[in-house]
Design an enzyme around this catalytic site. Structure first.
Site, short mmCIF file in Angstrom:
data_model
loop_
_atom_site.label_atom_id
_atom_site.label_comp_id
_atom_site.label_asym_id
_atom_site.label_seq_id
_atom_site.Cartn_x
_atom_site.Cartn_y
_atom_site.Cartn_z
N ASP A 68 -1.53 9.24 1.95
CA ASP A 68 -1.14 9.56 0.78
C ASP A 68 -0.49 8.03 1.03
O ASP A 68 0.13 7.31 2.33
CB ASP A 68 0.29 10.75 0.34
CG ASP A 68 0.32 10.89 -0.50
OD1 ASP A 68 -0.06 10.66 -1.85
OD2 ASP A 68 1.45 10.90 -0.81
N HIS A 183 -1.09 -2.08 5.07
CA HIS A 183 -0.57 0.06 5.14
C HIS A 183 -2.00 0.55 5.45
O HIS A 183 -1.59 0.85 6.64
CB HIS A 183 0.20 0.13 4.31
CG HIS A 183 -1.16 -0.25 2.53
ND1 HIS A 183 -0.91 -1.29 2.33
CD2 HIS A 183 -1.24 1.06 1.84
CE1 HIS A 183 -1.95 -1.40 0.91
NE2 HIS A 183 -1.30 0.26 1.00
P1 IMP Z 1 -2.40 7.13 -3.25
O1 IMP Z 1 -1.56 7.93 -2.27
O2 IMP Z 1 -3.62 6.35 -2.49
O3 IMP Z 1 -3.03 7.83 -4.23
O4 IMP Z 1 -1.84 6.20 -4.11
C1 IMP Z 1 -0.34 6.35 -4.95
C2 IMP Z 1 -0.79 5.15 -5.50
O5 IMP Z 1 -0.37 3.81 -4.71
C3 IMP Z 1 -1.80 4.30 -6.51
O6 IMP Z 1 -1.27 4.48 -7.67
C4 IMP Z 1 -2.39 3.58 -5.91
O7 IMP Z 1 -3.39 2.63 -6.90
C5 IMP Z 1 -0.98 3.03 -5.30
N1 IMP Z 1 -1.67 2.24 -4.24
C6 IMP Z 1 -2.46 2.74 -2.49
N2 IMP Z 1 -3.04 1.78 -1.71
C7 IMP Z 1 -2.56 0.98 -2.61
C8 IMP Z 1 -3.33 -0.52 -2.41
O8 IMP Z 1 -3.94 -0.80 -0.95
N3 IMP Z 1 -3.08 -1.55 -3.16
C9 IMP Z 1 -2.47 -1.17 -4.48
N4 IMP Z 1 -2.08 0.15 -4.56
C10 IMP Z 1 -2.37 1.76 -3.51
#
Ligand code: IMP
Length: 198
Positions: A68, A183
């Site tokens: 996450d 990250h």
């Molecule tokens: P999730 O937890 O990976 O679903 O990410 C949560 C939100 O952060 C989503 O809107 C993703 O598009 C954004 N996000 C996650 N990882 C990245 C990244 O590496 N670059 C840009 N946005 C990210």
């Protein structure tokens, strides 16, 4: 070694597959024909990652991990944080006609209009469920929210996030470079060390 990554996000499967190397075969949810939404209804990245990993472990019996990620913007007191994925759909303004990522970026740039303090960080938490035990890993990259979008690579908030020490956004970087510093890369590195030590 087979390991399930509890995601349907092909960008992430590609990113993490490249980081894991050949010793591991990464299996996505589509490969297992799991098409339902995986619940993630908690208030922290840690709890959501854990919830997703245990859900898939119980559903499939496979060792698995889930991630996450949140973008934490200082001027917005850590928002959108755990709500990063649905940022443009909570409160006002909303952009129902836009792709989620586009709407999220638009909302973020509006919220940050005129703001001088643009420091932010991406934070990823990975929960690994291995043999019925849970392990967590965290990766953080500090950076800056740009005043407009630049670049077409990557996904999500990449076009407006410039990592510290670089003059370009994540969306202007080759995947190989993003994978060295991101990250997720940092959290995955710890995951890989754990798995290799098994
Ligand atoms: P999730 O937890 O990976 O679903 O990410 C949560 C939100 O952060 C989503 O809107 C993703 O598009 C954004 N996000 C996650 N990882 C990245 C990244 O590496 N670059 C840009 N946005 C990210």
């Amino acid at each position: 070694m087979d390991i399930v990554f509890a995601t349907n996000n092909l960008h992430k499967l590609e990113e993490i597959g490249a980081l894991l190397g050949e010793k591991f075969r990464l299996i996505g949810l589509k490969d297992l024909n799991i098409i339902e939404e995986i619940p993630e209804d908690h208030e922290t990245l840690e709890e959501n990652a854990s919830q997703k990993a245990w859900y898939i472990y119980k559903r499939t019996g496979h060792d698995c991990f889930a991630d996450d990620t949140g973008l934490e913007v200082d001027a917005l007191k850590g928002a959108p944080g755990v709500y990063s994925a649905r940022y443009s759909r909570i409160g006002h303004p909303t952009f129902p006609d836009m792709e989620p990522a586009e709407g999220n970026i638009k909302k973020l740039l509006i919220e940050m209009e005129g703001e001088k303090l643009r420091s932010a960080r991406f934070r990823t938490v990975i929960a690994l469920v291995l043999g019925g035990k849970e392990y967590q890993f965290e990766g953080v990259v500090d950076g800056w929210i740009t005043e407009s979008s630049s670049g077409a690579k990557g996904f999500g908030y990449d076009p407006v996030f410039r990592p510290d020490g670089y003059k370009i956004t994540f969306a202007e970087m080759d995947l190989a470079l993003k994978n060295q510093i991101s990250h997720r890369a940092q959290a995955v590195e710890q995951l890989v060390q754990k798995l290799k030590g098994m």
